[in-house]
Design a protein around this motif. Structure first.
Motif, PDB file in Angstrom:
ATOM      1  N   VAL A 176      -8.748   6.829  12.142  1.00 43.73           N
ATOM      2  CA  VAL A 176      -8.594   5.629  11.801  1.00 43.73           C
ATOM      3  C   VAL A 176      -8.125   5.633  10.253  1.00 43.73           C
ATOM      4  O   VAL A 176      -6.939   5.474  10.125  1.00 43.73           O
ATOM      5  N   PHE A 177      -9.008   5.705   9.205  1.00 40.73           N
ATOM      6  CA  PHE A 177      -8.655   5.119   8.037  1.00 40.73           C
ATOM      7  C   PHE A 177      -8.407   6.196   7.051  1.00 40.73           C
ATOM      8  O   PHE A 177      -8.041   5.762   5.901  1.00 40.73           O
ATOM      9  N   THR A 178      -8.029   7.384   7.391  1.00 42.79           N
ATOM     10  CA  THR A 178      -7.767   8.300   6.373  1.00 42.79           C
ATOM     11  C   THR A 178      -6.565   9.274   6.916  1.00 42.79           C
ATOM     12  O   THR A 178      -6.291  10.373   6.471  1.00 42.79           O
ATOM     13  N   THR A 179      -5.584   8.423   7.705  1.00 43.08           N
ATOM     14  CA  THR A 179      -4.189   9.334   7.925  1.00 43.08           C
ATOM     15  C   THR A 179      -3.414   8.983   6.963  1.00 43.08           C
ATOM     16  O   THR A 179      -3.347   8.064   6.470  1.00 43.08           O
ATOM     17  N   THR A 180      -2.398   9.997   7.242  1.00 42.05           N
ATOM     18  CA  THR A 180      -1.424  10.143   5.985  1.00 42.05           C
ATOM     19  C   THR A 180      -0.334   8.974   6.227  1.00 42.05           C
ATOM     20  O   THR A 180      -0.210   8.322   5.121  1.00 42.05           O
ATOM     21  N   GLU A 181      -0.307   8.416   7.322  1.00 41.88           N
ATOM     22  CA  GLU A 181       0.687   7.209   7.451  1.00 41.88           C
ATOM     23  C   GLU A 181       0.036   6.022   6.883  1.00 41.88           C
ATOM     24  O   GLU A 181       0.673   5.238   6.243  1.00 41.88           O
ATOM     25  N   GLN A 182      -1.300   5.681   7.142  1.00 46.10           N
ATOM     26  CA  GLN A 182      -1.724   4.419   6.587  1.00 46.10           C
ATOM     27  C   GLN A 182      -1.979   4.600   4.890  1.00 46.10           C
ATOM     28  O   GLN A 182      -1.794   3.660   4.477  1.00 46.10           O
ATOM     29  N   LEU A 183      -2.146   5.903   4.638  1.00 41.18           N
ATOM     30  CA  LEU A 183      -2.526   5.855   3.146  1.00 41.18           C
ATOM     31  C   LEU A 183      -0.981   5.734   2.487  1.00 41.18           C
ATOM     32  O   LEU A 183      -0.936   4.985   1.425  1.00 41.18           O
ATOM     33  N   ARG A 184       0.032   6.089   3.157  1.00 46.18           N
ATOM     34  CA  ARG A 184       1.386   5.732   2.584  1.00 46.18           C
ATOM     35  C   ARG A 184       1.646   4.517   2.470  1.00 46.18           C
ATOM     36  O   ARG A 184       2.268   4.005   1.344  1.00 46.18           O
ATOM     37  N   ILE A 185       1.386   3.837   3.538  1.00 46.15           N
ATOM     38  CA  ILE A 185       1.737   2.313   3.685  1.00 46.15           C
ATOM     39  C   ILE A 185       0.851   1.718   2.494  1.00 46.15           C
ATOM     40  O   ILE A 185       1.275   0.607   1.975  1.00 46.15           O
ATOM     41  N   LYS A 186      -0.598   2.003   2.415  1.00 42.11           N
ATOM     42  CA  LYS A 186      -1.463   1.214   1.538  1.00 42.11           C
ATOM     43  C   LYS A 186      -0.814   1.560  -0.079  1.00 42.11           C
ATOM     44  O   LYS A 186      -0.838   0.867  -1.091  1.00 42.11           O
ATOM     45  N   TYR A 520      -9.329  -7.798   2.673  1.00 38.80           N
ATOM     46  CA  TYR A 520     -10.541  -6.925   2.499  1.00 38.80           C
ATOM     47  C   TYR A 520     -10.672  -5.745   3.400  1.00 38.80           C
ATOM     48  O   TYR A 520     -11.579  -4.975   3.014  1.00 38.80           O
ATOM     49  N   GLN A 521     -10.103  -5.972   4.376  1.00 36.33           N
ATOM     50  CA  GLN A 521      -9.991  -4.855   5.588  1.00 36.33           C
ATOM     51  C   GLN A 521      -8.684  -3.951   5.875  1.00 36.33           C
ATOM     52  O   GLN A 521      -7.679  -4.763   5.717  1.00 36.33           O
ATOM     53  N   THR A 522      -8.545  -2.625   6.362  1.00 35.60           N
ATOM     54  CA  THR A 522      -7.392  -2.354   6.791  1.00 35.60           C
ATOM     55  C   THR A 522      -7.630  -2.033   8.263  1.00 35.60           C
ATOM     56  O   THR A 522      -8.849  -1.266   8.568  1.00 35.60           O
ATOM     57  N   TRP A 523      -6.876  -2.455   9.133  1.00 32.22           N
ATOM     58  CA  TRP A 523      -7.320  -2.402  10.603  1.00 32.22           C
ATOM     59  C   TRP A 523      -6.609  -0.975  11.098  1.00 32.22           C
ATOM     60  O   TRP A 523      -5.312  -0.962  10.786  1.00 32.22           O
ATOM     61  N   THR A 524      -7.053  -0.509  12.269  1.00 29.82           N
ATOM     62  CA  THR A 524      -6.297   0.737  12.723  1.00 29.82           C
ATOM     63  C   THR A 524      -6.432   0.241  14.367  1.00 29.82           C
ATOM     64  O   THR A 524      -7.509   0.268  14.936  1.00 29.82           O
ATOM     65  N   LYS A 525      -5.344   0.643  15.100  1.00 29.31           N
ATOM     66  CA  LYS A 525      -5.421   0.385  16.438  1.00 29.31           C
ATOM     67  C   LYS A 525      -5.774   1.597  17.429  1.00 29.31           C
ATOM     68  O   LYS A 525      -5.402   2.774  16.948  1.00 29.31           O
ATOM     69  N   VAL A 526      -7.012   1.478  18.033  1.00 27.80           N
ATOM     70  CA  VAL A 526      -7.272   2.532  18.932  1.00 27.80           C
ATOM     71  C   VAL A 526      -7.460   2.015  20.377  1.00 27.80           C
ATOM     72  O   VAL A 526      -7.353   0.713  20.506  1.00 27.80           O
ATOM     73  N   VAL A 527      -7.525   2.739  21.336  1.00 26.07           N
ATOM     74  CA  VAL A 527      -7.456   2.600  22.866  1.00 26.07           C
ATOM     75  C   VAL A 527      -8.813   2.833  23.415  1.00 26.07           C
ATOM     76  O   VAL A 527      -9.343   3.885  23.284  1.00 26.07           O
ATOM     77  N   SER A 537     -12.053  -0.648  11.757  1.00 29.47           N
ATOM     78  CA  SER A 537     -11.981  -0.426  10.012  1.00 29.47           C
ATOM     79  C   SER A 537     -13.247   0.043   9.817  1.00 29.47           C
ATOM     80  O   SER A 537     -14.394  -0.371  10.235  1.00 29.47           O
ATOM     81  N   SER A 538     -13.270   0.404   8.458  1.00 28.90           N
ATOM     82  CA  SER A 538     -14.550   0.928   7.760  1.00 28.90           C
ATOM     83  C   SER A 538     -14.881   0.374   6.229  1.00 28.90           C
ATOM     84  O   SER A 538     -13.627   0.260   5.696  1.00 28.90           O
ATOM     85  N   ARG A 539     -15.816   0.281   5.874  1.00 24.91           N
ATOM     86  CA  ARG A 539     -15.949   0.003   4.439  1.00 24.91           C
ATOM     87  C   ARG A 539     -17.206   0.467   4.013  1.00 24.91           C
ATOM     88  O   ARG A 539     -18.076   1.068   4.482  1.00 24.91           O
ATOM     89  N   LYS A 540     -17.375   0.599   2.720  1.00 25.96           N
ATOM     90  CA  LYS A 540     -18.572   1.223   2.016  1.00 25.96           C
ATOM     91  C   LYS A 540     -19.457   0.214   1.066  1.00 25.96           C
ATOM     92  O   LYS A 540     -18.766  -0.448   0.406  1.00 25.96           O
TER      93      LYS A 540
END
Length: 741
Positions: A176-186, A520-527, A537-540
């Protein structure tokens, strides 16, 4: 207050051409008197002459330095009473006129020039604090950007599988939250945000200039600009024009709230009032002529709605709730994810600060699902007392996009004159007429929510009004001391009841922040295994004692069910049926040990439940459940709570440090009110039927994956939370007889 004058003995500045430039300006900050001294040499010499600075024997000490004789000025200290008096006036009017300064100087025993300089210095200090705060925020954004860059570089060195599909074949680095594509968008979003700030500051250099420059010898200050100057510079309107706009908006709101046919036409199918737009343009031609409101209709659509209801709250308190951003957010905790007062354009009257107040505000409005984007908007909020019994709270966006070419993200949603008319009905009640009139950019909406969003139901006046009624009723029950015993069982004391209700409210607010599409969150689609569309999503949590410390994983899924929202809400509330859907706390039956009413509807309540018998219940955990329902939305939020902590709260102890991690459900009507029911649903154990439309259900599950905030979500934890939400949805379909073929 200390004032320092470094003028020469002859009253003029003698400097050699090779002296440093810092001799041209003296700037000192006196923390003792809460004021910053920023004065030019000429101003100080003028004050010396005015106050009798030539009497060297009494006021000065002569010091011989070779060929020059310099005079050391005596320090002037303001008394505590003088500072208190000036602070009191500063809160009401940071820019007093000459008459006010004269009156204050006579009352405090100071010269008008001393009063003038004190106010200049106080404004400068506050401006410096604001700039330091803004710089801190910008530095934090830059640091966050560096961290994202670092993380992206690390991930690019590793093997990348399938970063977006979310299937079980993906490696741990693809989670989910550590993919290259998501980081690039963020990363791109953060860069755009920083560049936006830089461009704005570069376009308006005076707003970012040093607060230490004043024009010498006249009353006008060349800097010391407030946030209002910055924003009105962008939006292209000065304060006088803003005041004209809000006056026009008040008149339009009064007409919109009180007019009937032909301006408002009631729908035969739904019973809602529909704005006759042609009649609107005729009625408000003077307000909308040559205005961006009537620009390209192909790019925008209009949402207009009106609702009137009786609210259980005194008008003065309700007005206060709208004018204070924190109270406003607390009044609509499930609809407003962010709220801020950017600046106060005009203070209210001294006797009643709300009346006449004008504020520049920012809000992010949400739905309780990640499938519907939030709505961010800037607008002016104005409060005006119309007569002895009526108040008007008006919101209006005033920026002119085409003339100023400002960033499009600020004007995707524009408020035309909206707000509410509040009328005192005595006995602690008031009649509220709410008008929502919004101009929105046309964009794609998820199929599930297309009907409810495009019809204006999701963000319309009926939803706002229903939430307002619910929260006012909740507050009344929270403060009440005469709740019948049948509506308040299991908690013996009033203080224990309040503490429990407060904990439940915090739990529901935390739930609403966790499941929406807010920034506040970044969401990733999973099936899911059976094809469910799940967002994760995850948060700390580093230090908040109200939540578990560590990495928190949240999974949310929204779906349509051919059921009445009321029927679905009653199913979740029924303790005897909890085992039919709850996949988190096992299949044992639940038993309610405390029930606290928080509204007239029996569905508005807080319950404390145990799972299984006392002999078999070895987990030392109770379930706190908060149920809320109104005509627009229903919620059931629950969380496991340590038994010892819950007992402490029930006895009246503070609930602020009780750790809680909520999961739950949000239930909305599907918005298809005008069509016949798609399915008549019957429960297995009775013959009752429901003939309403379908329901939009959002289910959310939150778990703590690791107690170390430095940890990262693992593939196992993602699979675990997916399995819980998939199992819960399957149980609901099976129990309610609406399984897919």
């Amino acid at each position: 207050m200390e004032e320092v004058d470094d003028g020469s003995a002859g009253g003029a500045a003698r400097r050699d051409n090779n002296n440093h430039h810092h001799d041209t300006m003296t700037a000192e900050v006196s923390s003792e008197n809460s004021g910053a001294v920023v004065r030019s040499r000429s101003e100080e010499e003028e004050e010396e002459e005015e106050e009798g600075g030539g009497q060297d024997d009494q006021e000065n000490e002569l010091v011989d330095h070779g060929c020059h004789v310099k005079r050391r000025k005596k320090y002037h200290r303001h008394t505590t009473e003088q500072i208190r008096g000036m602070e009191a006036l500063f809160k009401e009017s940071p820019h007093p006129d000459e008459k006010q300064r004269q009156q204050l100087s006579k009352r405090l025993g100071l010269s008008p020039r001393q009063v003038k300089f004190w106010f200049q210095n106080r404004r400068t200090q506050i401006k410096a604090i604001q700039e330091r705060h803004e710089n801190t925020l910008l530095k934090a954004e830059m640091e966050k950007l560096r961290e994202e860059n670092k993380a992206m570089r690390e991930i690019s060195k590793k093997k990348i599988g399938c970063p977006n599909c979310g299937t079980a074949d993906a490696t741990q680095d693809d989670i989910v939250f550590t993919t290259t594509e998501q980081l690039r968008i963020k990363n791109a979003k953060l860069k755009a945000e920083v560049e936006k700030l830089r461009a704005a500051l570069g376009k308006y250099p005076q707003a970012a200039a040093s607060p230490s420059t004043y024009s010498s010898g006249n009353e006008q200050e060349t800097t010391n600009r407030s946030c209002l100057d910055f924003y009105t510079g962008i939006f292209g309107l000065e304060k006088s024009r803003i005041m004209e706009k809000v006056d026009e908006a008040v008149e339009e709101l009064k007409t919109m709230a009180g007019a009937g046919d032909p301006l408002w036409v009631r729908s035969v199918e739904t019973g809602r009032e529909i704005l006759n737009y042609d009649e609107y343009l005729k009625t408000f031609r003077f307000n909308n002529n040559n205005n961006s409101n009537t620009r390209n209709c192909l790019k925008t659509h209009i949402e207009a709605s009106r609702e009137t209801a009786l609210v259980f709250m005194e008008p003065s308190r309700l007005v206060q709730s709208f004018m204070d951003e924190n109270q406003w957010k607390e009044m609509f905790p499930f609809m407003i994810s962010k709220a801020a007062t950017v600046d106060v354009i005009c203070n209210g009257e001294a006797a009643n600060w709300n009346n006449g107040a004008v504020q520049l505000m920012f809000a992010e409005v949400q739905m309780l699902t990640p499938l519907v984007p939030t709505r961010e908007m800037y607008f002016i909020r104005h409060c005006k007392q119309l007569d002895a019994e009526q108040w008007a709270i008006v919101d209006v966006s005033i920026e002119n996009v085409e003339d100023n070419n400002i960033d499009a993200s600020l004007v995707k949603y524009r408020k035309r004159p909206s707000g509410c008319i509040i009328k005192d009905e005595s006995n602690g009640h008031c009649k509220v007429t709410m008008v929502e009139h919004l101009e929105c950019e046309k964009n794609k909406v998820h199929n599930l929510y297309r009907s409810i969003v495009n019809s204006g139901t999701a963000f319309g006046a009926r939803h706002w009004m229903a939430t307002l009624q619910l929260q006012c009723e909740r507050f009344a029950f929270f403060m009440a001391t005469n709740i019948p015993m049948k509506d308040s069982t299991g908690v013996s004391t009033l203080v224990g009841r309040k503490s429990t209700l407060k904990l439940a409210q915090r739990m529901s607010c935390s739930f609403s922040q966790a499941v929406a599409a807010s920034s506040y969150q970044t969401w990733t689609k999973v099936v899911g295994k059976t094809g469910e569309d799940i967002r994760v999503s995850s948060r700390k949590n580093l230090s908040d004692p109200g939540e578990p410390i560590g990495v928190i994983l949240c999974a949310v899924s929204s779906l349509w069910l051919p059921l009445s929202p009321h029927l679905l809400f009653d199913f979740f509330r029924d303790e005897s049926r909890r085992s039919q859907w709850d996949a988190m706390f096992g299949g044992d039956k639940a038993k309610t040990i405390a029930n606290l009413a928080k509204g007239q509807d029996r569905g508005n309540s807080v319950t404390i439940q145990t799972i299984g018998s006392k002999e078999n219940n070895n987990n030392n955990m109770w379930i706190l459940q908060d149920s809320s329902t109104n005509s627009s939305e229903s919620m059931v939020v629950y969380s496991g709570v340590d038994v010892t902590s819950m007992q402490s709260v029930m006895s009246g102890c503070d609930s602020g440090s009780v750790t809680i991690l909520p999961s739950g459900f949000s239930i909305l009507p599907d918005g298809a009110d005008s069509r016949p029911p798609l399915l008549i649903t019957r429960r297995k154990d009775d013959k009752t039927s429901d003939t309403h439309g379908g329901a939009l259900l959002t289910a959310a599950v939150q778990i703590l994956t690791d107690t170390s905030p430095a940890a990262k979500p693992t593939l196992e934890s993602v699979e675990y939370v997916k399995s819980i939400i998939c199992c819960t949805l399957k149980n609901i379909r099976t129990s309610m007889c609406c399984e897919e073929d």
